[in-house]
Write an enzyme that holds these catalytic residues in place. Structure first.
Site, PDB file in Angstrom:
ATOM      1  N   ASP A   1       0.813  -1.209   0.000  1.00 57.96           N
ATOM      2  CA  ASP A   1       0.000   0.000   0.000  1.00 57.96           C
ATOM      3  C   ASP A   1       0.853   1.268   0.000  1.00 57.96           C
ATOM      4  O   ASP A   1       2.067   1.224   0.201  1.00 57.96           O
ATOM      5  CB  ASP A   1      -0.911   0.023   1.231  1.00 57.96           C
TER       6      ASP A   1
ATOM      7  N   LYS B   1      -3.716   3.441  -2.124  1.00 57.14           N
ATOM      8  CA  LYS B   1      -4.925   4.254  -2.201  1.00 57.14           C
ATOM      9  C   LYS B   1      -4.681   5.563  -1.470  1.00 57.14           C
ATOM     10  O   LYS B   1      -4.090   5.592  -0.396  1.00 57.14           O
ATOM     11  CB  LYS B   1      -6.123   3.543  -1.553  1.00 57.14           C
TER      12      LYS B   1
ATOM     13  N   MET C   1      -7.923   8.382   9.360  1.00 57.59           N
ATOM     14  CA  MET C   1      -8.217   8.947   8.032  1.00 57.59           C
ATOM     15  C   MET C   1      -9.141  10.149   8.135  1.00 57.59           C
ATOM     16  O   MET C   1     -10.131  10.256   7.426  1.00 57.59           O
ATOM     17  CB  MET C   1      -8.835   7.870   7.124  1.00 57.59           C
TER      18      MET C   1
END
Length: 301
Positions: free
Chosen positions: A85, A107, A220
């Protein structure tokens, strides 16, 4: 109001020094730097080998390569293919031997380089080709890492898998700031929340979250700071309740802001932080300020 903008530059132990022995296939890691007692070396042993046709869902920790588990380091050195990632740093990727396959599927907010379904299909395909596969995720793979979806794809294809936990971002960030996530005098409960669901229209249940006896950690959440602040204040937390933002936790480029629910949106506007960013809310944040003051005092001594 407390405001702090800080860069943290840790002194990293020579963690990578034993990696050549890992690559060479040794089952014993002799750590001699700081693990000596009475002139006797302590030997740390890792067990097991990467199995062909198997997928290992591995946590890479909060960012600093020194916080990677021994099990994860060994698997990285042995796996035929690594699927990783965006949050996996260059120091950790450097542990992958030259010539081993690498696949980037990172991502970012609003920008998915590879759809989740395709990631699952890739893991299945690599395993069915007879390769040992490490699926490397930042933090712990089971905490907001969409691990369940990838496990589902592996189960559906009858592919063998194993979960290798990592240090989650919340633990890494708290350690970097010199604070606890729970404390008898501050917080008897701890919640991890995905900030992607934070809105001021009642989702999540702000009333349930607005407690003075627990620590809230929002993952996040950089773009949701104002919504979090309004939601918690509207549910009853005081305007001066402590709030901490931390980006690049455990890395040399770590940056933090300490403020209050009422003032943090403007503090962030005045001192922008990069994404991803972790948000901590609770009186334990005061411990971070105490740690900073203690560090400054010891440096003057």
């Amino acid at each position: 109001m407390i405001t702090l903008l800080k860069q943290w530059k840790p002194k990293l132990p020579d963690f990578l020094g034993f990696l050549p022995r890992l690559v060479g296939g040794s089952r014993a890691l002799s750590v001699t730097n700081d693990l000596k007692r009475n002139d006797l070396d302590i030997t740390l042993t890792t067990r097991g080998e990467c199995r062909q046709g198997k997928v290992y869902l591995v946590g890479a920790g909060p960012g600093n390569a020194d916080l990677l588990t021994l099990r994860a380091a060994r698997l990285l050195a042995q796996a035929d293919a690594v699927v990783y990632d965006r949050l996996v740093g260059d120091d950790i990727l450097a542990m992958i031997p030259t010539g081993h396959e690498r696949y980037y599927v990172g991502k970012a907010a609003g920008h998915h380089s590879v759809p989740q379904a395709e990631i699952g299909a890739m893991l299945v395909k690599l395993a069915q080709q007879g390769k040992s596969v490490v699926r490397l995720k930042g933090g712990d793979p089971g905490i907001f890492g969409r691990m369940g979806e990838e496990l589902g794809a592996l189960y559906a294809a009858n592919v063998e898998s194993e979960i290798v936990p990592g240090i989650t971002a919340a633990s890494g960030a708290a350690a970097a700031m010199g604070m606890a996530l729970t404390d008898r005098a501050h917080a008897q409960q701890l919640r991890f929340i995905t900030a992607q669901q934070c809105r001021v229209d009642g989702t999540p249940d702000w009333q349930a979250l607005a407690r003075t006896d627990e620590t809230l950690v929002f993952y996040m959440g950089l773009s949701k700071v104002e919504a979090i602040s309004r939601g918690l204040r509207g549910a009853g937390l005081p305007d001066d309740w402590p709030m901490l933002l931390i980006a690049n936790a455990s890395l040399p480029e770590q940056q933090t802001l300490i403020s209050t629910l009422a003032d943090m949106p403007q503090t962030l506007a005045d001192n922008p932080l990069p994404s991803p960013c972790l948000i901590m809310v609770g009186s334990v944040v005061r411990m971070a300020e105490e740690a900073r003051q203690h560090e400054a005092k010891t440096q003057r001594a």
